[in-house]
Design a protein around this motif. Structure first.
Motif, PDB file in Angstrom:
ATOM      1  N   UNK A  29       0.817  -1.203   0.000  1.00  0.00           N
ATOM      2  CA  UNK A  29       0.000   0.000   0.000  1.00  0.00           C
ATOM      3  C   UNK A  29       0.848   1.248   0.000  1.00  0.00           C
ATOM      4  N   UNK A  30       0.264   2.325  -0.441  1.00  0.00           N
ATOM      5  CA  UNK A  30       0.957   3.598  -0.503  1.00  0.00           C
ATOM      6  C   UNK A  30       0.114   4.659   0.181  1.00  0.00           C
ATOM      7  N   UNK A  31      -0.713   4.210   1.125  1.00  0.00           N
ATOM      8  CA  UNK A  31      -1.656   5.108   1.776  1.00  0.00           C
ATOM      9  C   UNK A  31      -0.974   6.249   2.514  1.00  0.00           C
ATOM     10  N   UNK A  32       0.221   6.038   3.002  1.00  0.00           N
ATOM     11  CA  UNK A  32       0.900   7.069   3.784  1.00  0.00           C
ATOM     12  C   UNK A  32       1.745   8.001   2.912  1.00  0.00           C
ATOM     13  N   UNK A  33       1.652   7.879   1.597  1.00  0.00           N
ATOM     14  CA  UNK A  33       2.402   8.748   0.708  1.00  0.00           C
ATOM     15  C   UNK A  33       3.833   8.299   0.488  1.00  0.00           C
ATOM     16  N   UNK A  34       4.215   7.150   1.037  1.00  0.00           N
ATOM     17  CA  UNK A  34       5.577   6.666   0.855  1.00  0.00           C
ATOM     18  C   UNK A  34       5.726   6.059  -0.539  1.00  0.00           C
ATOM     19  N   UNK A  35       6.929   5.697  -0.853  1.00  0.00           N
ATOM     20  CA  UNK A  35       7.211   5.115  -2.157  1.00  0.00           C
ATOM     21  C   UNK A  35       7.655   3.667  -1.993  1.00  0.00           C
ATOM     22  N   UNK A  36       7.614   2.935  -3.090  1.00  0.00           N
ATOM     23  CA  UNK A  36       8.080   1.548  -3.095  1.00  0.00           C
ATOM     24  C   UNK A  36       9.154   1.406  -4.161  1.00  0.00           C
ATOM     25  N   UNK A  37      10.086   0.469  -3.980  1.00  0.00           N
ATOM     26  CA  UNK A  37      11.167   0.295  -4.953  1.00  0.00           C
ATOM     27  C   UNK A  37      10.713  -0.531  -6.154  1.00  0.00           C
ATOM     28  N   UNK A  38      11.207  -0.145  -7.318  1.00  0.00           N
ATOM     29  CA  UNK A  38      11.002  -0.929  -8.536  1.00  0.00           C
ATOM     30  C   UNK A  38      12.335  -1.024  -9.259  1.00  0.00           C
ATOM     31  N   UNK A  39      12.429  -1.983 -10.163  1.00  0.00           N
ATOM     32  CA  UNK A  39      13.621  -2.108 -10.987  1.00  0.00           C
ATOM     33  C   UNK A  39      13.197  -1.992 -12.448  1.00  0.00           C
ATOM     34  N   UNK A  40      13.991  -1.241 -13.198  1.00  0.00           N
ATOM     35  CA  UNK A  40      13.841  -1.129 -14.642  1.00  0.00           C
ATOM     36  C   UNK A  40      15.038  -1.864 -15.237  1.00  0.00           C
ATOM     37  N   UNK A  41      14.791  -2.744 -16.211  1.00  0.00           N
ATOM     38  CA  UNK A  41      15.889  -3.565 -16.730  1.00  0.00           C
ATOM     39  C   UNK A  41      15.802  -3.657 -18.243  1.00  0.00           C
ATOM     40  N   UNK A  42      16.967  -3.586 -18.873  1.00  0.00           N
ATOM     41  CA  UNK A  42      17.071  -3.735 -20.321  1.00  0.00           C
ATOM     42  C   UNK A  42      18.231  -4.678 -20.605  1.00  0.00           C
ATOM     43  N   UNK A  43      17.950  -5.750 -21.326  1.00  0.00           N
ATOM     44  CA  UNK A  43      18.974  -6.734 -21.674  1.00  0.00           C
ATOM     45  C   UNK A  43      19.039  -6.853 -23.194  1.00  0.00           C
ATOM     46  N   UNK A  44      19.988  -6.153 -23.815  1.00  0.00           N
ATOM     47  CA  UNK A  44      20.073  -6.190 -25.275  1.00  0.00           C
ATOM     48  C   UNK A  44      20.441  -7.568 -25.817  1.00  0.00           C
ATOM     49  N   UNK A  45      20.984  -8.427 -24.969  1.00  0.00           N
ATOM     50  CA  UNK A  45      21.307  -9.786 -25.389  1.00  0.00           C
ATOM     51  C   UNK A  45      20.086 -10.679 -25.460  1.00  0.00           C
ATOM     52  N   UNK A  46      19.025 -10.290 -24.780  1.00  0.00           N
ATOM     53  CA  UNK A  46      17.759 -11.030 -24.828  1.00  0.00           C
ATOM     54  C   UNK A  46      16.926 -10.507 -25.984  1.00  0.00           C
ATOM     55  N   UNK A  47      15.937  -9.697 -25.670  1.00  0.00           N
ATOM     56  CA  UNK A  47      15.126  -9.048 -26.696  1.00  0.00           C
ATOM     57  C   UNK A  47      15.484  -7.568 -26.688  1.00  0.00           C
ATOM     58  N   UNK A  48      16.226  -7.097 -27.675  1.00  0.00           N
ATOM     59  CA  UNK A  48      16.696  -5.716 -27.668  1.00  0.00           C
ATOM     60  C   UNK A  48      15.597  -4.673 -27.849  1.00  0.00           C
ATOM     61  N   UNK A  49      14.377  -5.104 -28.099  1.00  0.00           N
ATOM     62  CA  UNK A  49      13.278  -4.151 -28.251  1.00  0.00           C
ATOM     63  C   UNK A  49      12.424  -4.043 -26.990  1.00  0.00           C
ATOM     64  N   UNK A  50      12.732  -4.828 -25.959  1.00  0.00           N
ATOM     65  CA  UNK A  50      11.892  -4.884 -24.763  1.00  0.00           C
ATOM     66  C   UNK A  50      12.605  -4.385 -23.521  1.00  0.00           C
ATOM     67  N   UNK A  51      11.801  -3.900 -22.582  1.00  0.00           N
ATOM     68  CA  UNK A  51      12.276  -3.526 -21.253  1.00  0.00           C
ATOM     69  C   UNK A  51      11.456  -4.304 -20.231  1.00  0.00           C
ATOM     70  N   UNK A  52      11.974  -4.376 -19.021  1.00  0.00           N
ATOM     71  CA  UNK A  52      11.287  -5.073 -17.935  1.00  0.00           C
ATOM     72  C   UNK A  52      11.120  -4.107 -16.771  1.00  0.00           C
ATOM     73  N   UNK A  53       9.942  -4.146 -16.156  1.00  0.00           N
ATOM     74  CA  UNK A  53       9.699  -3.399 -14.920  1.00  0.00           C
ATOM     75  C   UNK A  53       9.304  -4.416 -13.867  1.00  0.00           C
ATOM     76  N   UNK A  54      10.015  -4.430 -12.745  1.00  0.00           N
ATOM     77  CA  UNK A  54       9.714  -5.333 -11.638  1.00  0.00           C
ATOM     78  C   UNK A  54       9.065  -4.572 -10.503  1.00  0.00           C
ATOM     79  N   UNK A  55       7.825  -4.970 -10.161  1.00  0.00           N
ATOM     80  CA  UNK A  55       7.083  -4.341  -9.065  1.00  0.00           C
ATOM     81  C   UNK A  55       7.079  -5.264  -7.854  1.00  0.00           C
TER      82      UNK A  55
END
Length: 125
Positions: free
Chosen positions: A20-46
């Motif tokens: 939850x984000x009810x208190x206005x805090x933030x949560x960590x996410x990761x943005x990832x790009x692997x050109x060796x995999x699919x060079x047209x795609x990005x990944x977002x981890x929630x």
């Protein structure tokens, strides 16, 4: 080719399955790009909700993220649009529900620029 990873803190506006984000805090996410995999795609981890919850990963076109920084983009599982001058909203749809996440637009722009810089690097032989 090196993998690009960017870590960010985001506001989760609505979500059926994340902390939850009810208190206005933030949560960590990761943005990832692997050109060796699919060079047209990005990944977002929630982060998932609760102890031991797994990270939920969404893979989608890098072009969608880039277009969404300038105007509404996407019609499927991932939709992106600017929110004012300094924020970008990314909406993720899955079987578990819908997650609406607000990013600092500069973080996403920096990440997109890094992905293009890595993709332009010559391949070592």
């Amino acid at each position: 080719m090196p993998v690009v990873e960017e870590y960010a803190r985001v506001h989760v506006l609505t979500d059926a399955d994340a902390p939850g984000d009810e208190d206005g805090s933030t949560v960590p996410v990761v943005l990832r790009y692997d050109p060796g995999g699919d060079p047209r795609s990005v990944l977002v981890g929630l982060p998932g909700r609760g102890p031991g919850a797994r990270v939920r990963e969404f893979v989608f076109a890098r072009e969608l993220l880039e277009r969404g920084l300038r105007g509404p983009a996407g019609t499927g599982e991932v939709r992106v649009w600017p929110c004012g001058r300094v924020r970008t909203v990314v909406e993720f749809h899955s079987a578990q529900g819908c997650s609406v996440v607000q990013f600092d637009a500069q973080v996403l722009m920096r990440f997109v620029r890094k992905t293009y810089a890595v993709a332009a690097e010559p391949v070592a032989r």
